[in-house]
Design an enzyme around this catalytic site. Structure first.
Site, PDB file in Angstrom:
ATOM      1  N   ARG A   1      15.243  -0.033  -0.201  1.00  0.00           N
ATOM      2  CA  ARG A   1      16.449  -0.290  -0.083  1.00  0.00           C
ATOM      3  C   ARG A   1      17.326   1.124  -0.147  1.00  0.00           C
ATOM      4  O   ARG A   1      16.798   1.929  -0.333  1.00  0.00           O
ATOM      5  CB  ARG A   1      16.976  -1.312  -1.157  1.00  0.00           C
ATOM      6  CG  ARG A   1      16.629  -0.707  -2.573  1.00  0.00           C
ATOM      7  CD  ARG A   1      17.252  -1.600  -3.692  1.00  0.00           C
ATOM      8  NE  ARG A   1      16.855  -1.159  -5.002  1.00  0.00           N
ATOM      9  CZ  ARG A   1      16.962  -0.173  -5.926  1.00  0.00           C
ATOM     10  NH1 ARG A   1      17.815   0.737  -5.234  1.00  0.00           N
ATOM     11  NH2 ARG A   1      16.548   0.081  -6.968  1.00  0.00           N
TER      12      ARG A   1
ATOM     13  N   LYS B   1       3.765  -3.544  -8.680  1.00  0.00           N
ATOM     14  CA  LYS B   1       3.302  -2.183  -8.748  1.00  0.00           C
ATOM     15  C   LYS B   1       1.605  -2.008  -8.484  1.00  0.00           C
ATOM     16  O   LYS B   1       1.269  -0.879  -8.257  1.00  0.00           O
ATOM     17  CB  LYS B   1       3.756  -1.736 -10.122  1.00  0.00           C
ATOM     18  CG  LYS B   1       5.159  -2.126 -10.561  1.00  0.00           C
ATOM     19  CD  LYS B   1       6.192  -1.270  -9.596  1.00  0.00           C
ATOM     20  CE  LYS B   1       7.508  -1.017  -9.950  1.00  0.00           C
ATOM     21  NZ  LYS B   1       8.464  -2.412  -9.667  1.00  0.00           N
TER      22      LYS B   1
ATOM     23  N   GLU C   1      -0.831   2.922 -17.371  1.00  0.00           N
ATOM     24  CA  GLU C   1      -0.905   4.240 -16.750  1.00  0.00           C
ATOM     25  C   GLU C   1      -0.719   5.320 -17.920  1.00  0.00           C
ATOM     26  O   GLU C   1      -0.181   5.154 -18.902  1.00  0.00           O
ATOM     27  CB  GLU C   1       0.433   4.541 -15.865  1.00  0.00           C
ATOM     28  CG  GLU C   1       0.537   3.974 -14.584  1.00  0.00           C
ATOM     29  CD  GLU C   1       1.736   4.351 -13.723  1.00  0.00           C
ATOM     30  OE1 GLU C   1       1.506   4.036 -12.719  1.00  0.00           O
ATOM     31  OE2 GLU C   1       2.376   4.715 -14.040  1.00  0.00           O
TER      32      GLU C   1
ATOM     33  N   HIS D   1      15.180   4.195 -19.228  1.00  0.00           N
ATOM     34  CA  HIS D   1      14.529   4.330 -17.974  1.00  0.00           C
ATOM     35  C   HIS D   1      15.441   3.830 -16.906  1.00  0.00           C
ATOM     36  O   HIS D   1      15.087   3.629 -15.580  1.00  0.00           O
ATOM     37  CB  HIS D   1      13.361   3.367 -17.836  1.00  0.00           C
ATOM     38  CG  HIS D   1      12.138   3.533 -18.682  1.00  0.00           C
ATOM     39  ND1 HIS D   1      11.461   4.504 -19.006  1.00  0.00           N
ATOM     40  CD2 HIS D   1      11.933   2.848 -19.813  1.00  0.00           C
ATOM     41  CE1 HIS D   1      10.860   4.493 -19.938  1.00  0.00           C
ATOM     42  NE2 HIS D   1      10.968   3.318 -20.483  1.00  0.00           N
TER      43      HIS D   1
END
Length: 495
Positions: A291, A116, A200, A235
């Protein structure tokens, strides 16, 4: 075009890919574990190869066994589906080294999006908006406090190598930062063998919006449609729709162009998804899934683009069959993931044997499933039973058709989240399209689930009873016909 493809996956996604192959005239090979010996996907394939014991680590995640199966059966290509090895650069690289086509992006593209932190750096360099946060991994509380002081609370801690929401921690005030950092690093170390964590800014009232992209090896990249995926628990997505309720043609073109730029930044090839967080008129890059997504059917429904076929054609070296101008969104599609789980018990998995099963149908309904009556849902894998997709001329009709489809759906023997979906679909705020990723926390949805469960109980018992009666009737007629035919074929028989 390929003559034979091995599908390195199981359940409904394996069948979905096999259907695409069958329409393209391609033979299919399934791989299955001990728990899936009697699974529908293993029977549907032209060939099936046993790859190991039930735990995924000993079967579906065994790169060596899957490549051996491809070699044994002469499969020229491998489709990884989603989950398992689909975003594993080592698997893609092993296929490349063996001369077997990996139906997906190159191993280097997967690698670049796998971290990430690396993905954020690449996107920032490409001019793709990213959420304010750390430039790299954060290893100590003092460093974390300095950063948070600059960007402000609340913040989210994320494992750099993570996925599926595992290890994410929201921190609202300073006193919770250090323990949350320790916890996130510990989970990341255990789950991903990499304790790197980054920070973040946490967006309040965020929507999760993603763009489906297709890119061929000839240099063409397009966006196909947007999807709203804000109804989530821990999530993880539960209900998705296309298009997003907030989308305008102008915003779609703007965000779609940014998604294309993100894909081109890593020389992407194949089907993929660029995910954004949208809050108060601003959007930021979240991640790229290299994907086919679980929710890809809703894009197929509103655009008539067969994403699985396009993915296979791209892997075979063919150019994209569509230009950007040819992509049109018509109508509205909603997908509900029907899982074997108990929403009233914190969504605990509910493995077990399905006693009765009757899927919905009728206008505008698509069901992608890999189960049947008598199938044993194993405890080793994701608990998904099916994906139900409803298509309508507009959002209201799509919701009405989904409600009707879920009313028709009969699954007994295991607990499911069908009533949860009904409770969400009937919620006034959902119907207005006023949703975000905190919807389930902000609304007392579980109280509504309890009410729906009580209201549906009598209907379920009645329909299940009727279905059982029909089954017994059919069995009796079949037995009588069998006895009659046997007597005709053997006149001397006393039966």
């Amino acid at each position: 075009m390929f003559q034979k493809i091995l599908i390195a996956n199981r359940g409904e996604i394996a069948i979905r890919i096999m259907r695409a192959c069958r329409e393209l005239g391609i033979s299919t090979v399934a791989v299955y574990s001990e728990a899936d010996r009697n699974a529908l996907f293993a029977k549907y394939a032209d060939e099936a190869v046993f790859v190991g014991p039930s735990p995924a680590s000993q079967s579906y995640l065994r790169i060596d066994r899957i490549l051996e199966a491809a070699e044994e059966t002469g499969a020229e290509a491998i489709h990884p589906g989603y989950g398992f090895l689909s975003e594993n650069p080592k698997f893609a690289r092993a296929c490349e080294e063996k001369g077997v086509v990996f139906i997906g992006p190159t191993s280097s593209s997967i690698d670049r999006m796998g971290s990430k932190i690396a993905a954020r750096d690449i996107m920032k360099s490409a001019g793709v908006p990213i959420v304010p946060g750390s430039e790299g991994g954060i290893s100590n509380p003092a460093e974390a406090m300095d950063l948070v002081e600059a960007i402000g609370y609340p913040v989210m801690l994320k494992p750099a190598a993570g996925g599926g929401g595992i290890g994410m921690k929201i921190v609202w005030e300073e006193k919770d930062l250090a323990p949350a950092l320790d916890s996130a690093r510990s989970i990341a170390r255990s789950a991903f063998s990499d304790e790197t964590v980054y920070i973040e800014k946490y967006l309040t009232e965020p929507r999760h919006i993603e763009f489906q992209i297709l890119a061929d090896s000839k240099g063409k990249t397009i966006y196909v449609s947007d999807r709203e995926c804000s109804i989530q628990r821990r999530h993880q997505k539960l209900i998705e729709e296309s298009p997003s309720p907030i989308m305008t043609p102008e915003l779609r073109e703007e965000m779609g162009s940014i998604a294309v730029r993100a894909a081109e930044a890593i020389d992407y090839r194949s089907a993929g998804t660029v995910e954004f967080m949208y809050s108060k008129g601003e959007y930021y890059f979240l991640e790229m899934n290299t994907r086919l997504q679980v929710e890809h059917p809703i894009t197929e429904m509103v655009t008539s683009v067969d994403l699985a076929k396009e993915q296979i054609r791209i892997a075979a070296g063919e150019p994209l069959a569509y230009s950007q101008d040819e992509i049109e969104i018509r109508g509205w599609a909603i997908e509900c993931r029907v899982n074997a789980e108990d929403p009233l018990n914190d969504f605990a998995p509910s493995p077990g044997r399905i006693k009765r099963y009757r899927s919905p149908g009728g206008p505008g309904i698509r069901v992608d499933s890999g189960v049947y009556a008598g199938f044993l849902i194993p405890p080793y894998y994701d608990s998904m039973i099916s994906k139900v997709v409803a298509m309508g001329r507009d959002r209201n009709e799509a919701i009405a058709r989904m409600e009707r489809a879920l009313y028709e759906y009969i699954v007994t023997g295991v607990k499911t989240n069908i009533n949860f979906h009904l409770a969400v679909l009937r919620h006034e705020r959902f119907r207005r399209g006023d949703i975000n990723t905190n919807f389930l926390k902000e609304e007392a949805i579980m109280e509504e689930v309890k009410k729906v469960t009580e209201a549906e109980r009598e209907k379920e018992l009645s329909l299940a009873s009727a279905l059982g009666a029909d089954t017994r009737k059919v069995a009796a007629i079949s037995a009588a016909v069998g006895a009659y035919m046997s007597q005709r074929e053997n006149p001397g028989s006393e039966e």
